[in-house]
Design a protein around this motif. Structure first.
Motif, PDB file in Angstrom:
ATOM      1  N   GLN A 151       0.837  -1.186   0.000  1.00 40.32           N
ATOM      2  CA  GLN A 151       0.000   0.000   0.000  1.00 40.32           C
ATOM      3  C   GLN A 151       0.877   1.242   0.000  1.00 40.32           C
ATOM      4  O   GLN A 151       1.838   1.334   0.734  1.00 40.32           O
ATOM      5  N   GLY A 152       0.546   2.185  -0.806  1.00 39.33           N
ATOM      6  CA  GLY A 152       1.323   3.415  -0.860  1.00 39.33           C
ATOM      7  C   GLY A 152       2.373   3.416  -1.954  1.00 39.33           C
ATOM      8  O   GLY A 152       2.937   4.453  -2.271  1.00 39.33           O
ATOM      9  N   ALA A 153       2.653   2.268  -2.534  1.00 33.56           N
ATOM     10  CA  ALA A 153       3.626   2.217  -3.626  1.00 33.56           C
ATOM     11  C   ALA A 153       2.935   2.629  -4.919  1.00 33.56           C
ATOM     12  O   ALA A 153       1.834   2.189  -5.209  1.00 33.56           O
ATOM     13  N   LEU A 154       3.590   3.482  -5.663  1.00 30.73           N
ATOM     14  CA  LEU A 154       3.058   3.915  -6.950  1.00 30.73           C
ATOM     15  C   LEU A 154       3.829   3.236  -8.064  1.00 30.73           C
ATOM     16  O   LEU A 154       5.023   2.978  -7.939  1.00 30.73           O
ATOM     17  N   ALA A 155       3.162   2.975  -9.152  1.00 30.27           N
ATOM     18  CA  ALA A 155       3.813   2.348 -10.301  1.00 30.27           C
ATOM     19  C   ALA A 155       3.644   3.233 -11.524  1.00 30.27           C
ATOM     20  O   ALA A 155       2.592   3.826 -11.730  1.00 30.27           O
ATOM     21  N   LEU A 156       4.691   3.341 -12.307  1.00 32.68           N
ATOM     22  CA  LEU A 156       4.641   4.020 -13.593  1.00 32.68           C
ATOM     23  C   LEU A 156       4.704   2.931 -14.654  1.00 32.68           C
ATOM     24  O   LEU A 156       5.672   2.176 -14.704  1.00 32.68           O
ATOM     25  N   LEU A 157       3.686   2.838 -15.474  1.00 32.11           N
ATOM     26  CA  LEU A 157       3.613   1.788 -16.480  1.00 32.11           C
ATOM     27  C   LEU A 157       3.895   2.362 -17.867  1.00 32.11           C
ATOM     28  O   LEU A 157       3.441   3.452 -18.195  1.00 32.11           O
ATOM     29  N   CYS A 158       4.643   1.610 -18.642  1.00 32.96           N
ATOM     30  CA  CYS A 158       4.880   1.973 -20.034  1.00 32.96           C
ATOM     31  C   CYS A 158       5.087   0.688 -20.824  1.00 32.96           C
ATOM     32  O   CYS A 158       5.220  -0.388 -20.244  1.00 32.96           O
ATOM     33  N   LEU A 159       5.119   0.809 -22.136  1.00 29.32           N
ATOM     34  CA  LEU A 159       5.344  -0.363 -22.974  1.00 29.32           C
ATOM     35  C   LEU A 159       6.786  -0.830 -22.827  1.00 29.32           C
ATOM     36  O   LEU A 159       7.722  -0.023 -22.841  1.00 29.32           O
ATOM     37  N   ALA A 160       6.968  -2.130 -22.677  1.00 23.76           N
ATOM     38  CA  ALA A 160       8.291  -2.702 -22.439  1.00 23.76           C
ATOM     39  C   ALA A 160       9.270  -2.394 -23.563  1.00 23.76           C
ATOM     40  O   ALA A 160      10.474  -2.295 -23.329  1.00 23.76           O
ATOM     41  N   GLU A 161       8.775  -2.222 -24.782  1.00 27.21           N
ATOM     42  CA  GLU A 161       9.675  -1.989 -25.911  1.00 27.21           C
ATOM     43  C   GLU A 161       9.975  -0.503 -26.145  1.00 27.21           C
ATOM     44  O   GLU A 161      10.761  -0.164 -27.025  1.00 27.21           O
ATOM     45  N   ASP A 162       9.388   0.388 -25.347  1.00 25.93           N
ATOM     46  CA  ASP A 162       9.609   1.827 -25.528  1.00 25.93           C
ATOM     47  C   ASP A 162      10.834   2.280 -24.736  1.00 25.93           C
ATOM     48  O   ASP A 162      10.732   2.813 -23.638  1.00 25.93           O
ATOM     49  N   GLU A 163      11.992   2.067 -25.311  1.00 20.12           N
ATOM     50  CA  GLU A 163      13.279   2.359 -24.648  1.00 20.12           C
ATOM     51  C   GLU A 163      13.397   3.827 -24.235  1.00 20.12           C
ATOM     52  O   GLU A 163      13.936   4.137 -23.177  1.00 20.12           O
ATOM     53  N   GLU A 164      12.892   4.742 -25.063  1.00 13.91           N
ATOM     54  CA  GLU A 164      13.001   6.167 -24.757  1.00 13.91           C
ATOM     55  C   GLU A 164      12.225   6.510 -23.486  1.00 13.91           C
ATOM     56  O   GLU A 164      12.725   7.194 -22.598  1.00 13.91           O
ATOM     57  N   VAL A 165      11.006   6.029 -23.385  1.00 11.66           N
ATOM     58  CA  VAL A 165      10.188   6.295 -22.201  1.00 11.66           C
ATOM     59  C   VAL A 165      10.786   5.611 -20.982  1.00 11.66           C
ATOM     60  O   VAL A 165      10.835   6.188 -19.894  1.00 11.66           O
TER      61      VAL A 165
END
Length: 140
Positions: A59-73
């Protein structure tokens, strides 16, 4: 007498019920309350000590999600990664997976903290149906 009820409603609904006297107290994640700008003039926000009210694992942990193949992001987000928090949440969730066969109605919570010299502190609470609440346990 204090009566406890579970609510899975959003913050707006909980606050409306608080102000309409359905509830006298609402417990929830303060991050969502502040993120949505929901503090109000007649509302008092109090932080709870995790030793008094043990949070759920992760609880309290935040996640930033992006596409696994998007190296720049991925490279842009890397600066926001907190390895210590990631390690603690990974351990907490691993422990929770080991507890999947708990009886129906059991409540479990806890925190993992990284200490100096590669030590961990686990604080946890396991409440089984029909048991009385006791002090949270702590282990290093």
């Amino acid at each position: 007498k204090l009566q406890v009820a579970s609510s899975h409603s959003d913050w707006q609904t909980r606050l409306r019920r608080l102000h309409s006297v359905d509830y006298e107290v609402v417990v929830g994640a303060s991050a969502g309350l502040h993120r949505n700008g929901l503090t109000a003039p007649r509302t008092e926000v109090m932080s709870l000590d995790p030793l008094e009210l043990m949070p759920a694992f992760g609880q309290g942990a935040l996640a930033l999600l992006c596409l696994a193949e998007d190296e720049e992001v991925i490279s842009l987000l890397a600066e926001y990664n907190d390895e210590e928090a990631r390690t603690c949440v990974t351990l907490e969730r691993g422990l929770l997976r080991k507890m999947q066969r708990l009886p129906r109605g059991a409540a479990v919570g806890g925190t993992v903290e990284l200490l100096p010299d590669n030590q961990l502190r686990l604080r946890g609470l396991l409440a089984l149906p029909g048991s009385s609440a006791e002090e949270p346990s702590s282990s290093s």
